[in-house]
Design an enzyme around this catalytic site. Structure first.
Site, PDB file in Angstrom:
ATOM      1  N   ASP A  81       0.834  -1.208   0.000  1.00 38.62           N
ATOM      2  CA  ASP A  81       0.000   0.000   0.000  1.00 38.62           C
ATOM      3  C   ASP A  81       0.873   1.266   0.000  1.00 38.62           C
ATOM      4  O   ASP A  81       1.877   1.322   0.711  1.00 38.62           O
ATOM      5  CB  ASP A  81      -0.889  -0.031   1.254  1.00 38.62           C
ATOM      6  CG  ASP A  81      -1.966   1.030   1.253  1.00 38.62           C
ATOM      7  OD1 ASP A  81      -2.426   1.411   0.156  1.00 38.62           O
ATOM      8  OD2 ASP A  81      -2.366   1.462   2.353  1.00 38.62           O
ATOM      9  N   ASP A 103       2.164   5.140  -5.558  1.00 36.75           N
ATOM     10  CA  ASP A 103       1.432   6.363  -5.227  1.00 36.75           C
ATOM     11  C   ASP A 103       2.261   7.575  -5.636  1.00 36.75           C
ATOM     12  O   ASP A 103       3.101   8.057  -4.888  1.00 36.75           O
ATOM     13  CB  ASP A 103       1.106   6.390  -3.730  1.00 36.75           C
ATOM     14  CG  ASP A 103       0.303   7.626  -3.343  1.00 36.75           C
ATOM     15  OD1 ASP A 103       0.043   8.473  -4.235  1.00 36.75           O
ATOM     16  OD2 ASP A 103      -0.075   7.746  -2.173  1.00 36.75           O
ATOM     17  N   GLU A 133      -2.759   5.939  -8.340  1.00 39.43           N
ATOM     18  CA  GLU A 133      -3.665   6.939  -7.758  1.00 39.43           C
ATOM     19  C   GLU A 133      -3.616   8.232  -8.557  1.00 39.43           C
ATOM     20  O   GLU A 133      -2.553   8.724  -8.918  1.00 39.43           O
ATOM     21  CB  GLU A 133      -3.292   7.207  -6.294  1.00 39.43           C
ATOM     22  CG  GLU A 133      -4.208   8.245  -5.638  1.00 39.43           C
ATOM     23  CD  GLU A 133      -4.138   8.237  -4.105  1.00 39.43           C
ATOM     24  OE1 GLU A 133      -3.889   7.178  -3.513  1.00 39.43           O
ATOM     25  OE2 GLU A 133      -4.333   9.320  -3.525  1.00 39.43           O
ATOM     26  N   GLY A 180      -7.240   8.835   8.075  1.00 38.95           N
ATOM     27  CA  GLY A 180      -7.261   9.227   9.473  1.00 38.95           C
ATOM     28  C   GLY A 180      -8.640   9.320  10.089  1.00 38.95           C
ATOM     29  O   GLY A 180      -9.651   8.919   9.488  1.00 38.95           O
ATOM     30  N   GLY A 211      -9.032   5.768   2.538  1.00 36.51           N
ATOM     31  CA  GLY A 211      -9.726   6.485   3.610  1.00 36.51           C
ATOM     32  C   GLY A 211     -11.106   5.927   3.863  1.00 36.51           C
ATOM     33  O   GLY A 211     -12.072   6.660   4.037  1.00 36.51           O
ATOM     34  N   ASN A 254     -10.147   0.653   1.459  1.00 37.76           N
ATOM     35  CA  ASN A 254      -8.979   0.601   2.347  1.00 37.76           C
ATOM     36  C   ASN A 254      -9.343   1.010   3.769  1.00 37.76           C
ATOM     37  O   ASN A 254      -9.987   2.041   3.980  1.00 37.76           O
ATOM     38  CB  ASN A 254      -7.900   1.557   1.828  1.00 37.76           C
ATOM     39  CG  ASN A 254      -7.161   1.002   0.635  1.00 37.76           C
ATOM     40  OD1 ASN A 254      -7.594   0.042   0.014  1.00 37.76           O
ATOM     41  ND2 ASN A 254      -6.038   1.610   0.317  1.00 37.76           N
ATOM     42  N   THR A 257      -7.454   3.085   9.935  1.00 36.06           N
ATOM     43  CA  THR A 257      -7.790   3.869  11.129  1.00 36.06           C
ATOM     44  C   THR A 257      -8.733   3.117  12.079  1.00 36.06           C
ATOM     45  O   THR A 257      -8.530   3.121  13.302  1.00 36.06           O
ATOM     46  CB  THR A 257      -8.424   5.211  10.694  1.00 36.06           C
ATOM     47  OG1 THR A 257      -7.431   5.959   9.987  1.00 36.06           O
ATOM     48  CG2 THR A 257      -8.904   6.023  11.882  1.00 36.06           C
TER      49      THR A 257
END
Ligand code: G3H
Ligand code: 13P
Ligand code: NA
Ligand code: ZN
Length: 308
Positions: A81, A103, A133, A180, A211, A254, A257
């Site tokens: 990742d 990324d 991405e 986050g 996220g 994904n 958090t």
């Protein structure tokens, strides 16, 4: 069985999604594999640069391979990742991964294409799947103007050219989520109009949502009741938004958090409620059990239960 995400995404497109979960510790690896086997659900186990930096790639891969022996019915793919070239090429060489992410989303379109393409060329020699991405994920901040926010979202007009030029196998998009525990600080949520336009230009092409954590209110309350100090504005992606995104081609969601919040809640409550104890095995077992429960619910929400 260690499979390519390509197989997962062919089967799930438009109907259900595969959770892709970042692992850092043994408890997370065991909890994840146990849940996948129990739910008969496909899953992606992800390793980030931070995880490599913490446990080391050898340890992480060894834990994953051990878990695959302990849970032989688990259907999973190992994915790198948020890699830069060094990680991606190392992952490709190692033969331990079925999938890597390059990324380069913070670069210009041109440089993103160039960097992504270079990884695709090497990865495809070994049939390794590549996630790229386009768009800038974080940074949808309060002090940005509407125009600035829109400039950071994935531009649907660019996606087709990007995929054609790079040969990438899936595309992570910036459509309002961020990493986050404090998502949507601007309050805008997932931009479904952008997702729809992306899908129109890339029909049947697997889309990745970074996220993807829910940042459950109840978890935040429990953490704060156990002397945590998470802020008022903690929030994530609602279950409704997650489910809705699947119809627009989101195949991979994904999650990191939520598993960190869970770790924090379990351990804070352990220390608060049993201050006389000092055994890592006790909260460790609780964490694995709660992690498994969390994943079983996630598989249900994404529609992945019984799809392995
Ligand atoms: O984007 C994925 C993870 O949330 C990043 O977490 O940098 O701690 O590995 P990490
Ligand atoms: P969260 O911070 O929402 O868990 O996102 C994780 C992620 O995108 C990992 O790549
Ligand atoms: Na990824
Ligand atoms: Zn991410």
């Amino acid at each position: 069985m260690h499979l390519s995400p390509e197989i997962f995404f062919k089967n799930c497109y438009g109907r259900y999604a595969i959770p892709a979960v970042n692992v850092f510790t043994m408890e997370q690896v065991l909890g994840l594999f146990s849940s996948g086997e129990k739910a008969k659900a496909p899953f992606i186990v992800q390793i980030t640069p931070a995880a490599r930096n913490y446990a080391g790639p050898e340890m992480l891969i060894a834990m994953i391979n051990a878990a695959a022996k302990i849970f032989p019915k688990a259907m999973y793919a190992v994915h790198m990742d948020h890699g830069i070239e060094a990680h991606a090429f190392d992952a490709i060489r190692s033969n331990d991964y079925k999938s890597v992410m390059i990324d380069a989303s913070h670069d210009s379109f041109k440089d993103n294409v160039k960097r992504t393409k270079a990884v695709v060329v090497e990865a495809h020699k070994k049939n390794i799947f590549v996630e790229a991405e386009l768009g800038v994920l974080s940074g949808v901040e309060d002090d940005l103007s509407i125009d600035e926010k829109h400039a950071r979202y994935t531009q649907p007009s660019e996606v087709q050219e990007f995929v054609e030029l790079t040969g990438c196998d899936s595309l992570a998009v910036a459509v309002g989520t961020s990493h986050g525990a404090y998502k949507f600080s601007g309050g805008d949520g997932i931009q479904f109009a952008i997702l729809e336009e992306i899908q129109r230009r890339l029909p049947e092409f697997p889309i990745v949502l970074h996220g993807g954590s829910a940042v459950n209110k109840e978890e935040i309350e429990r953490i704060n009741k156990a002397r945590g100090q998470l802020m008022e504005g903690a929030s994530g992606v609602s279950p409704e938004e997650i489910v809705k995104s699947i119809a627009y081609g989101v195949c991979k969601i994904n999650i990191a958090t939520d598993t960190r919040l869970l770790w924090t809640r379990v351990h804070r409550e352990f220390f608060r409620d049993t201050p006389e104890l000092f055994d890592p095995v006790i909260p460790g077992k609780t964490y694995m059990r709660e992690y498994e429960k969390f994943m079983l619910e996630k598989f249900e929400l994404l529609g992945a239960t019984n799809k392995a």
